[in-house]
Scaffold this active site. Structure first.
Site, short mmCIF file in Angstrom:
data_model
loop_
_atom_site.label_atom_id
_atom_site.label_comp_id
_atom_site.label_asym_id
_atom_site.label_seq_id
_atom_site.Cartn_x
_atom_site.Cartn_y
_atom_site.Cartn_z
N LYS A 77 10.35 6.14 -9.92
CA LYS A 77 10.62 7.42 -9.27
C LYS A 77 12.08 7.81 -9.44
O LYS A 77 12.97 6.95 -9.37
CB LYS A 77 10.25 7.33 -7.78
CG LYS A 77 10.28 8.67 -7.04
CD LYS A 77 9.80 8.48 -5.60
CE LYS A 77 9.80 9.78 -4.81
NZ LYS A 77 9.31 9.58 -3.42
N SER A 135 5.83 12.55 -1.97
CA SER A 135 6.71 13.10 -2.99
C SER A 135 6.74 12.27 -4.27
O SER A 135 7.37 12.65 -5.25
CB SER A 135 8.13 13.19 -2.44
OG SER A 135 8.63 11.89 -2.14
N SER A 152 4.53 9.11 1.23
CA SER A 152 4.77 9.43 -0.18
C SER A 152 4.39 8.36 -1.18
O SER A 152 4.55 8.55 -2.37
CB SER A 152 6.25 9.81 -0.37
OG SER A 152 6.56 10.99 0.33
#
Length: 536
Positions: free
Chosen positions: A144, A222, A246
């Site tokens: 990420k 996210s 997330s």
């Protein structure tokens, strides 16, 4: 005795994080501000975690035919036995990225050249000597884009960090690399980890890998890009962060297994912060075994993150993720397990009843009806949940004073954080610890793990949870969330591994996007109000 000790340790650590969060968060700007360099992470080998030994699992025919179909564990076995080279595996993923990521938009950055060089180096290494030291040798991963990656841009999908290139790796990334993992690229994410992946101004980017032609279908956020990269067979596994669902939400919505560990299990050093008392690092993988391997590598104490200090030793997660099968071929639980089912769990989602039926059929499982504390709705609702907004504001005050436009579509969350007073934040922390005791002394008095309808309560509390696939609704994946007591990630993996041994949802992959004719997909634009409503 073990669970009692875990509870006492967690309550003490949680109280320290809440009471001292504002002081300890003074280190957060070092992780957030590009102008400053964080201290190098602790030596990846000094993790306090058990050695990672990836078992010689059978490799499915689909994985032997197409290496991008392989789970992380299968890829390790194929490379270890000489049936696959790291270079071929990395190249196969790069070919898929080149072919399909224009549609998926899962990656913010692809490290093509570095990944191939690392793969060739892995192929030249003596794998017999390095098997325990480098259990992930040659396996490509997606990270990420809020994790620091040395020499590779870390933008967190934000105007604030658009030119930021770290000079060191986040501790979790350093440990994955030390274990032989190869960085394939940086996964796209919600702006500053707040919503599903969009541009900083709110234009939707990453899609759900199962519905690439319809960006309106929620892919989860996210950590949208890391999930899409794994679901779309553009990475063996990935890592995300979770503050408000997330990790488990993208896993649920893209047919993956996402494991959010107990607060402190994985160092947050070198991760751009969102909430000091709620941020977690964890894997988004294809199944329970892959999640167990990834977390074992990532976990352990780190001198740069006080939240990781003095915790119980990590259980043998890989062993927990190996299903127990009787001589007659019947899958059973590794140990007797009471699974708590809260009120309304099956309401409105047909697949959840089928999940319960399958779990009930596993020898060793007892389904237990549990009740939430009387003030559950109040303490897990928006009023107390909003306290997290002040924590995201604190490390970013410099930019808030300087230029609000740098926050793009997520600006309202930061402005709302400015409106929360110190006494309100303290009240919320007291409410959190009241809720934590009520959960540990309430539902967990009657069960070992607890099914949930939302990830938010266990995010507030810092307790571990795992999201895993349980079927499809109208062609879109449906998942479940299972929560555990402090430091009992092994309990979660035991249940999911047994469930995945008797179902095949986790083995299903989406159809590749159509390339011809090229379809023009209109991507919606989130406004600031919508972004705030969906914020982590």
């Amino acid at each position: 005795m073990g669970r009692d000790l875990n509870r006492r340790t967690f309550l003490a650590a949680s109280a320290a994080a809440g009471a001292g969060g504002a002081l300890a968060a003074s280190a957060a700007p070092a992780a957030a501000a590009p102008a400053r360099t964080p201290t190098a992470p602790a030596a990846p080998t000094a993790t306090g975690a058990p050695a990672v030994a990836v078992p010689d699992l059978p490799v499915r025919e689909a994985a032997r035919h197409d290496p991008t179909e392989a789970t992380l564990a299968e890829a390790v076995v194929l490379i270890r036995t000489g049936r696959l080279t790291s270079a071929d595996l990395v190249q196969a993923y790069l070919d898929r990225i080149e072919k399909y990521d224009k549609t998926y938009q899962a990656y913010a950055e692809v490290t093509r050249k570095q990944a191939l060089l690392a793969a060739h180096a892995a192929d030249r290494a003596d794998r017999g000597e390095d098997r325990k030291r480098a259990p992930l040798a040659g396996v490509p991963l997606c990270v990420k884009d809020n994790y620091f990656t040395k020499g590779v841009p870390t933008r967190a999908n934000s105007f604030i960090f658009e030119d930021f290139v770290p000079v060191t790796d986040a501790t979790a990334v350093a440990r994955l690399k030390a274990a032989g993992g190869i960085l394939l690229g940086k996964g796209q994410m919600g702006p500053l980890a707040t919503t599903r992946a969009t541009t900083p101004n709110g234009l939707i980017t990453t899609v759900n890998a199962w519905t690439p032609d319809n960006p309106l279908i929620d892919p989860g956020g996210s950590s949208t890009g890391p999930a899409c990269a794994v679901a779309g067979r553009m990475a063996s596994s990935s890592i995300g962060t979770q503050t408000g669902g997330s990790i488990v939400n993208p896993a649920n919505r893209q047919n993956l297994t996402g494991l959010k560990p107990t607060m402190g299990r994985v160092s947050l050093n070198g991760v751009i912060p969102l909430s000091y008392t709620r941020d977690h690092c964890g894997p988004i993988a294809r199944d329970a075994m892959d999640a167990a391997i990834m977390l074992t590598v990532m976990a352990g104490p780190d001198a740069e993150d006080p939240r990781t200090q003095g915790l119980p030793r990590l259980p043998d997660l890989v062993r927990a993720a190996i299903p127990v099968v009787s001589p007659k071929g019947k899958v059973r639980m590794r140990r007797p397990t009471r699974i708590g089912v809260p009120p309304g769990f099956t309401d409105g989602i047909a697949r959840r009843q089928a999940l319960l039926d399958t779990l009930a059929d596993l020898p060793g499982v007892t389904l237990v009806e549990v009740r939430y504390p009387a003030d559950w709705s109040l303490l897990t609702g928006s009023a107390f949940n909003a306290a997290r907004l002040s924590e995201r504001t604190e490390p970013f005050r410099h930019w808030l004073r300087q230029d609000l436009t740098k926050f793009g579509v997520s600006v309202l969350g930061w402005l709302q954080g400015l409106m929360i007073s110190g006494d309100e934040w303290i009240t919320a922390q007291r409410a959190k610890h009241h809720l934590l005791r009520a959960v540990l002394d309430g539902p967990f008095d009657h069960c070992d793990v607890l099914l949930q309808t939302s990830p938010v309560p266990f995010d507030i509390l810092g307790l571990p949870e795992i999201g895993f696939p349980i079927g499809f609704t109208a062609g879109v994946p449906t998942g479940a969330i299972l929560g555990g007591a402090p430091y009992e990630e092994d309990r979660l993996l035991e249940v999911v591994a047994a469930y995945q041994a008797v179902t095949d949802w986790h083995e299903r992959r989406p159809v590749d996007p159509a390339l011809e004719p090229v379809k023009r997909v209109v991507r919606p634009l989130l406004d600031a109000v919508e972004a705030a409503a969906a914020s982590a």
